[in-house]
Design a protein around this motif. Structure first.
Motif, PDB file in Angstrom:
ATOM      1  N   CYS A  87     -46.393  31.006-104.992  1.00 29.69           N
ATOM      2  CA  CYS A  87     -47.208  30.037-104.260  1.00 29.69           C
ATOM      3  C   CYS A  87     -46.317  29.354-103.232  1.00 29.69           C
ATOM      4  N   THR A 110     -58.629  32.060-107.348  1.00 30.40           N
ATOM      5  CA  THR A 110     -57.463  31.265-106.947  1.00 30.40           C
ATOM      6  C   THR A 110     -57.662  30.572-105.598  1.00 30.40           C
ATOM      7  N   ALA A 136     -55.898  27.288-105.128  1.00 25.77           N
ATOM      8  CA  ALA A 136     -54.430  27.314-105.220  1.00 25.77           C
ATOM      9  C   ALA A 136     -53.875  27.901-103.928  1.00 25.77           C
ATOM     10  N   LYS A 137     -52.706  27.414-103.540  1.00 29.47           N
ATOM     11  CA  LYS A 137     -52.112  27.904-102.289  1.00 29.47           C
ATOM     12  C   LYS A 137     -51.196  29.085-102.627  1.00 29.47           C
ATOM     13  N   VAL A 138     -51.830  30.218-102.861  1.00 27.66           N
ATOM     14  CA  VAL A 138     -51.109  31.424-103.272  1.00 27.66           C
ATOM     15  C   VAL A 138     -51.253  32.503-102.204  1.00 27.66           C
ATOM     16  N   SER A 191     -50.786  24.714-108.170  1.00 24.57           N
ATOM     17  CA  SER A 191     -50.710  26.153-107.893  1.00 24.57           C
ATOM     18  C   SER A 191     -49.828  26.854-108.916  1.00 24.57           C
TER      19      SER A 191
END
Length: 339
Positions: free
Chosen positions: A57, A180, A183-185, A86
């Motif tokens: 991430c 996701t 989430a900053k993935v 994340s």
């Protein structure tokens, strides 16, 4: 590009090797004491989960040179907390907020000469990230992890600065329901490469994604959040478990209420109701605010305020936000961390 060849007035959003970056390893159940290094190449196992299973991430935040020469970090605690969320989603060890902020400060101090001058419109962009590494081949969490932060001087994300750009509604999904998306993935961004490329080939700035379940509601703008202004001067932004909780979006919600006196609505933004909005924009750390001139859906363009001029409320939000970031306007409590 060398430091000497940087043209501060023509900076874009491109990789430039700076002097130092922060590096810390997680081994034996704990983060090791981090260090600054000149090496911009990571040496990792070929079996790293980051390479095979997307266990990684990242974050993005900026440091700004103020008129008095001091340096502002903008809301780094929010980036630290988002990275923790994340990491939790991907079964990676979390970096404590204090350690995250101190590492950011170290990187800014070590690369101070790369901070664009006050008044240039530029900033020092920081890219913290956590990746799963170590010898592994099974689909499971990694045995080791790396937390690193590098930085680059940046100018405007979209060429041409603050002017309206045109966007295309994508037929692809950015993220899965209950996936996701929040989430900053990296996987979210990998999924956006092809639709974004297709939009740009069709002469749009980027694409806009609809909700993955019904394809009836706007969720995100490429690599940024969406907002719009109604004819009654309400600030509207999508609320969905698939939307990344952007720091710029969060800040604009606060400023719209406290500084501009706008009513804020977080909720559904139906693609069939674009006529309800007189202005629209994309917002994010990299883009700051990009006014949306038009959105094309099913080959039909819908023009907001103008395809050539920035709407007055979008302009006020931009001025307020950038003024706070650069220290020219008093910031809400806790938003600015001095380096």
């Amino acid at each position: 590009m060398s430091y000497e060849s940087i043209n501060w007035d023509k900076l874009g959003f491109d990789y430039i090797k700076t002097d130092k970056r922060f590096l810390s390893h997680w081994r034996d159940g704990a983060w090791q004491k981090g260090t600054l290094t000149e090496d911009n190449v990571l040496h990792i196992s070929e079996g790293s989960t980051a390479l095979h299973y997307g266990q990684q991430c990242f974050e993005g935040l900026k440091a700004y040179r103020c008129k008095d020469g001091s340096i502002n970090l903008f809301r780094p605690d929010q980036n630290a907390m988002r990275m923790q969320r994340s990491c939790g989603r991907l079964l990676m060890p979390q970096v404590p907020t204090e350690d995250f902020i101190e590492a950011c400060k170290e990187v800014v101090r070590a690369n101070e000469r790369f901070i664009p001058p006050y008044g240039s419109g530029g900033a020092l962009y920081l890219r913290p990230f956590v990746i799963g590494v170590g010898d592994n081949i099974g689909v499971r969490t990694a045995p080791e992890f790396i937390f690193s932060i590098f930085c680059i001087p940046v100018g405007a994300y979209f060429k041409g600065g603050l002017k309206p750009h045109n966007f295309l509604i994508s037929g692809y999904d950015r993220a899965a329901p209950n996936g996701t998306g929040a989430a900053k993935v990296g996987g979210n961004y990998a999924a956006s490469l092809m639709p974004g490329s297709e939009a740009k080939k069709a002469n749009f700035a980027d694409c806009i994604y609809l909700d993955p379940q019904t394809h009836s509601k706007i969720e995100e703008v490429g690599s940024a959040n969406f907002f719009a202004i109604t004819h009654d001067n309400e600030f509207v932004t999508p609320k969905s478990p698939s939307v990344l909780p952007g720091i710029t979006r969060l800040s604009l919600i606060d400023l719209a209420q406290s500084r501009l006196g706008l009513k804020v609505i977080e909720g559904d933004v139906f693609i069939d109701n674009l006529k309800d909005f007189k202005e629209a924009g994309a917002c994010g750390t990299a883009a700051v605010i990009t006014p949306i001139g038009s959105i094309t859906y099913k080959d039909e363009p819908h023009v907001f305020y103008s395809e050539t001029d920035v709407g007055p409320i979008t302009q006020k939000l931009y001025n307020e936000l950038t003024g706070v970031q650069s220290g020219d306007i008093e910031a809400p409590a806790g938003w600015i961390v001095k380096v």
